[in-house]
Design an enzyme around this catalytic site. Structure first.
Site, PDB file in Angstrom:
ATOM      1  CD1 TRP A  54     -41.062 -35.656 -38.790  1.00  0.00           C
ATOM      2  CD2 TRP A  54     -40.817 -36.529 -36.747  1.00  0.00           C
ATOM      3  NE1 TRP A  54     -39.713 -35.666 -38.502  1.00  0.00           N
ATOM      4  CE2 TRP A  54     -39.538 -36.188 -37.256  1.00  0.00           C
ATOM      5  CE3 TRP A  54     -40.903 -37.102 -35.486  1.00  0.00           C
ATOM      6  CZ2 TRP A  54     -38.364 -36.403 -36.529  1.00  0.00           C
ATOM      7  CZ3 TRP A  54     -39.731 -37.321 -34.752  1.00  0.00           C
ATOM      8  CH2 TRP A  54     -38.491 -36.973 -35.277  1.00  0.00           C
ATOM      9  CG  ASP A  77     -45.885 -32.013 -35.273  1.00  0.00           C
ATOM     10  OD1 ASP A  77     -45.266 -30.939 -35.122  1.00  0.00           O
ATOM     11  OD2 ASP A  77     -45.311 -33.118 -35.378  1.00  0.00           O
ATOM     12  CE  LYS A 107     -38.236 -29.536 -37.149  1.00  0.00           C
ATOM     13  NZ  LYS A 107     -36.998 -30.256 -37.392  1.00  0.00           N
TER      14      LYS A 107
HETATM   15  N1  PMP Z   1     -42.740 -33.348 -35.674  1.00  0.00           N
HETATM   16  C1  PMP Z   1     -42.137 -32.862 -36.768  1.00  0.00           C
HETATM   17  C2  PMP Z   1     -42.984 -32.459 -37.940  1.00  0.00           C
HETATM   18  C3  PMP Z   1     -40.753 -32.746 -36.806  1.00  0.00           C
HETATM   19  O1  PMP Z   1     -40.146 -32.269 -37.896  1.00  0.00           O
HETATM   20  C4  PMP Z   1     -39.989 -33.132 -35.679  1.00  0.00           C
HETATM   21  C5  PMP Z   1     -38.490 -32.981 -35.614  1.00  0.00           C
HETATM   22  N2  PMP Z   1     -37.803 -32.918 -36.768  1.00  0.00           N
HETATM   23  C6  PMP Z   1     -40.664 -33.651 -34.579  1.00  0.00           C
HETATM   24  C7  PMP Z   1     -42.028 -33.720 -34.594  1.00  0.00           C
HETATM   25  C8  PMP Z   1     -39.921 -34.098 -33.346  1.00  0.00           C
HETATM   26  O2  PMP Z   1     -39.454 -32.983 -32.690  1.00  0.00           O
HETATM   27  P1  PMP Z   1     -38.532 -33.039 -31.407  1.00  0.00           P
HETATM   28  O3  PMP Z   1     -37.196 -33.514 -31.857  1.00  0.00           O
HETATM   29  O4  PMP Z   1     -38.555 -31.617 -30.955  1.00  0.00           O
HETATM   30  O5  PMP Z   1     -39.157 -33.955 -30.430  1.00  0.00           O
END
Ligand code: PMP
Length: 363
Positions: free
Chosen positions: A105, A175, A199
């Protein structure tokens, strides 16, 4: 009371929600008390909805101890849109943004920031399959950086920061999608925090953004209205139609979190849950944790079995036993048990018992 049997949901997100939250939503689904309509059917400009939104934001402020010079926003577009909005608003011309590369991510965030301006990647643990968090010594931060971006919990790889890095004078941008409100958070050490809700906060479709007010001065009128943080600050997250049902469920989830003793209350529960599972992983050598011990995540516990075939059987048998969502992310393989706030401790006990029995049969 819900009479339907619920299985144990270890999914990484969207993830399990607290049962009391689902029960209250179910009870009030057709008509909110005193309103006579479902929350999905009322105007986002109604006082009923505005009260729900403001209460949720007030609860967030209290839970996380958000100082008064920070604004709390509920946006859409997921954490993924923040990968773009952060640099578009904060990466001012002539400056560089530092990104700490601790997982898939973080890597995605880096790719988007590069479309906006100069990015310096530091502290990458990619060469070690992102199996650990870098030490402070491994960070080479740019003097005068626009900000330093980090991912507090790496959902796919199962690692987390145990303490915040020192970002010097640069604002820290985090994040926190997969560990937000799982433990106390020192908001004042951040410039901006963002998290997808699906989450620990509620259902998918809301992104929480907490931003220090002085950073709003960096946004310019060249930005599209919806991509400018100032729009959402000025309009109290009601510039356009928000995810009204999501805000409602998020509000109930914050109320539930407060009833457990807030962030320190839930942190103690989360530590206990993860400790039980890691103890089982470490017990015999049959299971093998993929994250290095000092970087282990309390939210996403990643582990492997002796062979991919055994992993497949494990997942199928677990699923049949009511332990769902244990398949690891395709980038890492193996197993991943996500133990978010709402995941009950007896579900961890059930998984540990299953793991012992599986090892006895197949080990
Ligand atoms: N950052 C992290 C640490 C994540 O775990 C996730 C989704 N699993 C995201 C970003 C992306 O999130 P979204 O699907 O809400 O765009």
């Amino acid at each position: 009371m819900t009479t339907i049997t619920r299985i144990y949901n270890f999914a990484a997100g969207p993830a399990i929600l607290p049962l009391p939250v689902l029960e209250e939503a179910q009870r009030d689904l057709i008509a909110l008390p005193g309103v006579g309509m479902s929350v999905m059917e009322i105007s986002h400009r109604s006082s009923t909805f505005e009260n729900l939104l403001h209460q949720a934001i007030a609860d967030i402020r209290e839970l996380a101890g958000v100082p008064s010079n920070y604004r709390i926003l509920m946006l859409q577009g997921g954490a993924s849109l923040q990968f773009s909005m952060v640099p578009m608003n904060l990466l001012t011309p002539g400056s560089t943004a530092d990104y700490i590369d601790t997982g898939s991510w973080a890597d995605k965030a880096i790719k988007e920031a590069r479309r906006v301006g100069p990015v310096h990647v530091t502290g990458s643990t990619k060469a070690e399959n992102y199996s650990r968090i870098p030490t402070q010594d491994e960070l080479q931060l740019t003097p005068g950086a626009a900000y330093v971006h980090m991912t507090s919990n790496n959902t796919i790889e199962g690692t987390e920061w145990k303490s915040l890095p020192n970002a010097g004078d640069a604002p820290l941008v985090t994040d926190a999608s997969s560990d937000i409100f799982s433990r106390p958070i020192d908001v004042a050490r951040h410039g901006l925090i963002y998290a997808g809700a699906q989450k620990n906060l509620g259902p998918a479709g809301i992104t929480l953004v907490v931003i220090r007010e002085d950073l709003l001065a960096r946004s310019t009128d060249a930005l599209h209205t919806m991509l400018d943080y100032r729009t959402h600050v000025k309009n109290d997250s009601l510039y356009n139609t928000p995810n009204t049902f999501g805000v409602y469920i998020l509000g109930l989830t914050m109320k539930w979190l407060r009833s457990l003793g807030g962030l320190s209350g839930i942190a103690a529960i989360n530590e206990r849950k993860a400790a039980k599972l890691y103890a089982e992983i470490d017990r015999s050598g049959f299971y093998r944790g993929t994250a290095q011990k000092e970087s282990r995540s309390l939210m996403n516990v990643t582990f492997r079995l002796p062979s991919p075939e055994l992993e497949k059987t494990f997942e199928q048998d677990a699923s049949a036993a009511g332990l769902d969502g244990l398949k690891g992310h395709r980038l890492v393989g193996g197993m991943r048990a996500s133990l978010y706030n709402a995941f009950p401790e007896n579900g961890v006990d059930a998984l540990v018992a299953f793991m012992r029995e599986f090892e006895r049969r197949r080990g």
